[in-house]
Design a protein around this motif. Structure first.
Motif, PDB file in Angstrom:
ATOM      1  N   ILE A  34     -11.033  14.420  -2.761  1.00 36.43           N
ATOM      2  CA  ILE A  34     -10.197  13.121  -2.253  1.00 36.43           C
ATOM      3  C   ILE A  34     -11.035  11.975  -0.933  1.00 36.43           C
ATOM      4  N   HIS A  35     -10.726  10.785  -1.535  1.00 29.75           N
ATOM      5  CA  HIS A  35     -12.049  10.330  -0.348  1.00 29.75           C
ATOM      6  C   HIS A  35     -11.172   9.547   1.459  1.00 29.75           C
ATOM      7  N   MET A  36     -11.234  11.421   2.331  1.00 26.73           N
ATOM      8  CA  MET A  36     -10.406  11.369   3.689  1.00 26.73           C
ATOM      9  C   MET A  36     -10.558  10.150   4.368  1.00 26.73           C
ATOM     10  N   LEU A  37      -9.612   9.393   4.416  1.00 27.09           N
ATOM     11  CA  LEU A  37     -10.445   7.864   5.630  1.00 27.09           C
ATOM     12  C   LEU A  37      -9.689   8.474   6.912  1.00 27.09           C
ATOM     13  N   ARG A  38      -9.915   8.835   7.865  1.00 29.73           N
ATOM     14  CA  ARG A  38      -9.804   9.036   9.010  1.00 29.73           C
ATOM     15  C   ARG A  38     -10.153   8.152   9.708  1.00 29.73           C
ATOM     16  N   ASN A  39      -9.850   7.113  10.646  1.00 33.10           N
ATOM     17  CA  ASN A  39     -10.203   6.358  11.212  1.00 33.10           C
ATOM     18  C   ASN A  39     -11.745   5.543  10.820  1.00 33.10           C
ATOM     19  N   ARG A  40     -12.100   5.623   9.321  1.00 31.39           N
ATOM     20  CA  ARG A  40     -13.446   5.394   9.215  1.00 31.39           C
ATOM     21  C   ARG A  40     -13.350   3.975   7.994  1.00 31.39           C
ATOM     22  N   HIS A  41     -14.314   4.239   6.821  1.00 37.21           N
ATOM     23  CA  HIS A  41     -13.979   2.988   5.724  1.00 37.21           C
ATOM     24  C   HIS A  41     -15.393   4.001   5.247  1.00 37.21           C
ATOM     25  N   GLU A  42     -15.279   3.123   3.845  1.00 36.21           N
ATOM     26  CA  GLU A  42     -15.839   2.685   2.388  1.00 36.21           C
ATOM     27  C   GLU A  42     -15.796   2.057   1.743  1.00 36.21           C
ATOM     28  N   THR A  43     -17.224   1.832   1.136  1.00 32.40           N
ATOM     29  CA  THR A  43     -17.931   0.436  -0.026  1.00 32.40           C
ATOM     30  C   THR A  43     -17.654   1.532  -0.594  1.00 32.40           C
ATOM     31  N   LEU A  44     -16.599   0.700  -2.153  1.00 35.04           N
ATOM     32  CA  LEU A  44     -16.517   1.013  -3.683  1.00 35.04           C
ATOM     33  C   LEU A  44     -16.953  -0.007  -5.121  1.00 35.04           C
ATOM     34  N   LEU A  45     -17.908  -0.035  -5.131  1.00 33.07           N
ATOM     35  CA  LEU A  45     -18.417  -0.768  -5.868  1.00 33.07           C
ATOM     36  C   LEU A  45     -17.985  -0.258  -7.367  1.00 33.07           C
ATOM     37  N   LEU A  46     -16.996  -1.275  -7.770  1.00 29.74           N
ATOM     38  CA  LEU A  46     -16.012  -0.982  -9.294  1.00 29.74           C
ATOM     39  C   LEU A  46     -15.705  -2.540  -9.766  1.00 29.74           C
ATOM     40  N   LYS A  47     -15.868  -2.109 -11.162  1.00 29.36           N
ATOM     41  CA  LYS A  47     -16.780  -3.633 -12.268  1.00 29.36           C
ATOM     42  C   LYS A  47     -16.297  -4.372 -11.302  1.00 29.36           C
ATOM     43  N   GLY A  48     -17.745  -4.958 -11.206  1.00 29.15           N
ATOM     44  CA  GLY A  48     -18.227  -5.862 -10.771  1.00 29.15           C
ATOM     45  C   GLY A  48     -17.956  -6.473  -8.874  1.00 29.15           C
ATOM     46  N   ASN A  49     -16.682  -5.704  -8.604  1.00 31.45           N
ATOM     47  CA  ASN A  49     -16.345  -5.641  -7.113  1.00 31.45           C
ATOM     48  C   ASN A  49     -16.834  -5.234  -6.372  1.00 31.45           C
ATOM     49  N   ARG A  50     -16.651  -5.825  -5.346  1.00 33.79           N
ATOM     50  CA  ARG A  50     -17.096  -5.132  -3.909  1.00 33.79           C
ATOM     51  C   ARG A  50     -15.788  -4.310  -3.163  1.00 33.79           C
ATOM     52  N   LEU A  51     -15.522  -3.265  -2.801  1.00 32.25           N
ATOM     53  CA  LEU A  51     -14.508  -3.121  -1.851  1.00 32.25           C
ATOM     54  C   LEU A  51     -15.036  -2.574  -0.736  1.00 32.25           C
ATOM     55  N   GLN A  52     -14.045  -2.827   0.583  1.00 31.47           N
ATOM     56  CA  GLN A  52     -14.267  -2.103   1.416  1.00 31.47           C
ATOM     57  C   GLN A  52     -12.667  -1.281   2.392  1.00 31.47           C
ATOM     58  N   ILE A  53     -13.052  -0.040   2.178  1.00 30.46           N
ATOM     59  CA  ILE A  53     -11.547   0.524   1.433  1.00 30.46           C
ATOM     60  C   ILE A  53     -11.624   1.524   3.647  1.00 30.46           C
ATOM     61  N   TYR A  54     -10.720   0.987   3.900  1.00 32.25           N
ATOM     62  CA  TYR A  54      -9.932   1.243   5.137  1.00 32.25           C
ATOM     63  C   TYR A  54      -9.454   2.224   5.324  1.00 32.25           C
ATOM     64  N   GLY A  55      -9.259   3.816   6.789  1.00 32.12           N
ATOM     65  CA  GLY A  55      -8.149   4.943   6.339  1.00 32.12           C
ATOM     66  C   GLY A  55      -8.153   4.374   7.858  1.00 32.12           C
ATOM     67  N   LEU A  56      -6.632   3.880   8.488  1.00 39.09           N
ATOM     68  CA  LEU A  56      -6.519   3.977   9.762  1.00 39.09           C
ATOM     69  C   LEU A  56      -5.348   4.796   9.784  1.00 39.09           C
ATOM     70  N   GLU A  57      -5.969   5.750  11.319  1.00 41.68           N
ATOM     71  CA  GLU A  57      -5.032   7.037  11.453  1.00 41.68           C
ATOM     72  C   GLU A  57      -4.214   6.755  13.074  1.00 41.68           C
ATOM     73  N   ILE A  58      -3.012   6.529  13.040  1.00 44.85           N
ATOM     74  CA  ILE A  58      -1.865   5.214  13.980  1.00 44.85           C
ATOM     75  C   ILE A  58      -1.753   6.516  15.052  1.00 44.85           C
ATOM     76  N   PRO A  59      -2.380   6.597  16.293  1.00 47.60           N
ATOM     77  CA  PRO A  59      -1.727   7.207  17.116  1.00 47.60           C
ATOM     78  C   PRO A  59      -0.348   7.927  16.657  1.00 47.60           C
ATOM     79  N   SER A  60       0.380   9.103  16.938  1.00 45.76           N
ATOM     80  CA  SER A  60       1.451   9.636  17.458  1.00 45.76           C
ATOM     81  C   SER A  60       2.772   9.177  18.244  1.00 45.76           C
ATOM     82  N   SER A  61       2.483   8.667  19.151  1.00 41.83           N
ATOM     83  CA  SER A  61       2.917   8.809  20.554  1.00 41.83           C
ATOM     84  C   SER A  61       3.870   7.101  19.453  1.00 41.83           C
ATOM     85  N   LEU A  62       2.843   6.123  18.531  1.00 37.65           N
ATOM     86  CA  LEU A  62       3.390   5.353  18.047  1.00 37.65           C
ATOM     87  C   LEU A  62       4.505   4.640  17.509  1.00 37.65           C
TER      88      LEU A  62
END
Length: 260
Positions: free
Chosen positions: A113-141
């Motif tokens: 599994i690609h765990m995205l904890r306030n970081r991103h990865e670039t995925l090249l998929l079927k000729g497309n360049r996807l930039q996938i971000y995972g945002l970890e939202i503070p518990s206080s919110l």
């Protein structure tokens, strides 16, 4: 337990060349469909996904000893297509000790599994360049009976800013901040958390918010603004109050394609 429906959405962008089939899952909360979630996995396979996105809350925080359902499901999900996972409030809850949390995350990583904890990865998929971000939202919110604020600048301080030449996908569990996600610049934001509002009106709008107020603006469905999309799923499970009206559990099937 009733099978989840397949909710299908079309996402069009000038930044997509070849069509992509993607699946969004979230808010499983340890629910099981068939033996070892065989039914759920078969429904996902029927979508023939090129990539799978998970917006968190696959476990129930108050039962940290009960993660086997999520572990098994996520491990098998990774055998279908690449899986990108951002945490929800249950993964980050104080009910989990740091050791329990680390053990769960370690298992997911070892399962591919690609765990995205306030970081991103670039995925090249079927000729497309996807930039996938995972945002970890503070518990206080996530505190109830308040309307929190989470600005574009605060998001950028955690994950940076998207690059203009990529199709940017943001995994962000909490949909209340959709205006900030649009402002931040995500081409497609994927959320959960709201469970569809428990009750959905005939118009499709959610009746309730987890924050305790009615008719949340971004409670469920597909939203569009200035060429950017947000999709909020009703999720796959329940916790605390297992109650839904006109609000089926769902797998979201996303078709990403270029503008014709």
């Amino acid at each position: 337990m009733d099978e989840p429906i397949i909710r299908k959405y079309l996402i069009e962008s000038v930044r997509i060349d070849e069509e992509i089939s993607a699946v969004l899952v979230g808010d499983l909360h340890n629910c099981v469909y068939g033996s070892d979630n065989d039914v759920l996995l078969d429904r996902i396979r029927d979508c023939h996904p090129d990539v799978i996105f998970c917006t968190g809350d696959m476990i129930v925080a108050k039962h940290p000893e009960q993660t086997e359902t999520a572990r098994s499901f996520m491990e098998r999900l990774a055998g279908i297509a690449p899986v990108y996972y951002a945490n929800g409030n249950h993964e980050m809850s104080f009910h989990l000790s740091e050791a329990e949390r680390a053990d769960y995350f370690s298992f997911l990583l070892s399962s591919g599994i690609h765990m995205l904890r306030n970081r991103h990865e670039t995925l090249l998929l079927k000729g497309n360049r996807l930039q996938i971000y995972g945002l970890e939202i503070p518990s206080s919110l996530y505190k109830k009976f308040r309307i929190p604020r989470f600005s574009r600048e605060e998001i950028a301080s955690r994950i940076g800013n998207p690059e203009d030449d990529h199709f940017c996908i943001l995994l962000a569990h909490n949909p209340i901040f959709v205006p900030s996600y649009f402002s931040w610049g995500a081409d497609l934001t994927l959320c959960g958390h709201n469970h569809g509002g428990m009750i959905r009106l005939p118009s499709g709008r959610s009746l309730l918010s987890p924050y305790g107020y009615p008719l949340p603006r971004f409670g469920y469905g597909k939203f569009f603004r200035d060429g950017k999309y947000a999709v909020v799923t009703s999720g796959l499970g329940d916790h605390a109050i297992p109650f839904r009206i006109n609000n089926p559990k769902e797998i979201v099937h996303l078709i990403l394609k270029g503008l014709s």
